[in-house]
Design a protein around this motif. Structure first.
Motif, PDB file in Angstrom:
ATOM      1  N   PRO A 126       0.802  -1.235   0.000  1.00 32.26           N
ATOM      2  CA  PRO A 126       0.000   0.000   0.000  1.00 32.26           C
ATOM      3  C   PRO A 126       0.829   1.277   0.000  1.00 32.26           C
ATOM      4  O   PRO A 126       0.482   2.257  -0.667  1.00 32.26           O
ATOM      5  CB  PRO A 126      -0.835  -0.140   1.270  1.00 32.26           C
ATOM      6  N   ALA A 127       1.949   1.283   0.737  1.00 35.04           N
ATOM      7  CA  ALA A 127       2.787   2.489   0.784  1.00 35.04           C
ATOM      8  C   ALA A 127       3.351   2.832  -0.591  1.00 35.04           C
ATOM      9  O   ALA A 127       3.505   4.010  -0.932  1.00 35.04           O
ATOM     10  CB  ALA A 127       3.919   2.306   1.782  1.00 35.04           C
ATOM     11  N   ARG A 130       1.882   2.371  -3.486  1.00 32.17           N
ATOM     12  CA  ARG A 130       0.834   3.000  -4.285  1.00 32.17           C
ATOM     13  C   ARG A 130       0.576   4.434  -3.824  1.00 32.17           C
ATOM     14  O   ARG A 130       0.354   5.334  -4.642  1.00 32.17           O
ATOM     15  CB  ARG A 130      -0.437   2.145  -4.224  1.00 32.17           C
ATOM     16  N   ALA A 131       0.637   4.653  -2.515  1.00 27.83           N
ATOM     17  CA  ALA A 131       0.464   6.014  -1.999  1.00 27.83           C
ATOM     18  C   ALA A 131       1.603   6.918  -2.464  1.00 27.83           C
ATOM     19  O   ALA A 131       1.380   8.064  -2.872  1.00 27.83           O
ATOM     20  CB  ALA A 131       0.390   5.989  -0.473  1.00 27.83           C
ATOM     21  N   LEU A 132       2.819   6.402  -2.429  1.00 24.05           N
ATOM     22  CA  LEU A 132       3.967   7.185  -2.881  1.00 24.05           C
ATOM     23  C   LEU A 132       3.870   7.526  -4.362  1.00 24.05           C
ATOM     24  O   LEU A 132       4.286   8.608  -4.784  1.00 24.05           O
ATOM     25  CB  LEU A 132       5.270   6.420  -2.608  1.00 24.05           C
ATOM     26  N   ARG A 133       3.320   6.618  -5.149  1.00 22.20           N
ATOM     27  CA  ARG A 133       3.173   6.890  -6.588  1.00 22.20           C
ATOM     28  C   ARG A 133       2.283   8.114  -6.805  1.00 22.20           C
ATOM     29  O   ARG A 133       2.591   8.987  -7.623  1.00 22.20           O
ATOM     30  CB  ARG A 133       2.590   5.676  -7.298  1.00 22.20           C
ATOM     31  N   VAL A 134       1.183   8.182  -6.061  1.00 22.17           N
ATOM     32  CA  VAL A 134       0.286   9.331  -6.172  1.00 22.17           C
ATOM     33  C   VAL A 134       1.004  10.608  -5.744  1.00 22.17           C
ATOM     34  O   VAL A 134       0.975  11.633  -6.440  1.00 22.17           O
ATOM     35  CB  VAL A 134      -0.976   9.107  -5.308  1.00 22.17           C
ATOM     36  N   LEU A 135       1.674  10.559  -4.600  1.00 17.54           N
ATOM     37  CA  LEU A 135       2.312  11.751  -4.056  1.00 17.54           C
ATOM     38  C   LEU A 135       3.471  12.220  -4.928  1.00 17.54           C
ATOM     39  O   LEU A 135       3.651  13.427  -5.148  1.00 17.54           O
ATOM     40  CB  LEU A 135       2.791  11.474  -2.631  1.00 17.54           C
TER      41      LEU A 135
END
Length: 210
Positions: free
Chosen positions: A117-118, A120-125
């Motif tokens: 999950p981290a 995927r979150a980093l990809r957005v950010l």
């Protein structure tokens, strides 16, 4: 620098930028990124504990920059392969680099681990805060290596050096001034030295006391 050399520098710089977060975010339980060492047609992903800097505490995994179809590998793939390797026992190897065990990775025989999950979150950010650019900053940061609790080695692409320059710096002190001066400092040939113990650079600059 040749076209292929420029492409290698750009890919190594891209991989380094992508992987920086994993110096603080664990790759696996208790295992962090401790370096990205640029070498011919590959990168060497150095892993170890959160504060590991000694050779016997580290392992380097050499991952080619292209796959079996001669396509450039992506950073998420490099991350997935590294995680897959860390999930199993250390592969047997007699090779070393800078005192560390060096594992030559056959990516064709290795299934990358799935993103967490981290990731995927980093990809957005990253996409929003750090948009893609065609050319990396100059000089391009093609790798790094933690050398002590408050020191690190930066691998920078300086064309007139005929290869990468490794700059040893401290992460304390007048850091803002150092980072502002760094592009000029690495161009000063009178500062250049040779480090035969490090095969990842053409020249070395010691800026730890700058």
């Amino acid at each position: 620098m040749s076209t292929s050399g420029k492409e290698t520098v750009e890919q190594q710089a891209y991989l380094t930028r992508f992987l920086l977060d994993y110096t603080a975010l664990p790759l696996a339980e208790g295992v962090f990124l401790r370096g990205v060492l640029p070498t011919r047609n590959a990168v060497r992903i150095v892993t170890g504990g959160a504060d590991a800097v000694l050779a016997h505490e580290l392992v380097a995994y050499e991952i080619p920059l292209s796959d079996e179809d001669d396509e450039a590998v992506t950073a998420p793939l490099v991350l997935g392969w590294t995680r897959a390797l860390l999930a199993g026992p250390l592969p047997r190897t007699d090779a070393t680099v800078m005192g560390m065990p060096l594992v030559l990775v056959d990516t064709a025989a290795l299934e990358p681990a799935s993103p967490v999950p981290a990731d995927r979150a980093l990809r957005v950010l990253r996409t929003l805060a750090w948009p893609f650019v065609e050319s990396p900053p100059s000089p391009a940061l093609c790798g790094f290596f933690f050398t002590g609790p408050d020191s690190m080695r930066l691998y920078l692409a300086v064309e007139k050096a005929g290869g990468l320059i490794a700059a040893d710096v401290r992460t304390t002190g007048a850091l803002t001034a150092l980072l502002a001066a760094l592009p000029s400092l690495v161009e000063e040939e009178e500062r250049w030295a040779t480090d035969t113990s490090d095969p990842h650079c053409a020249r070395l600059i010691d800026l730890t006391n700058w």
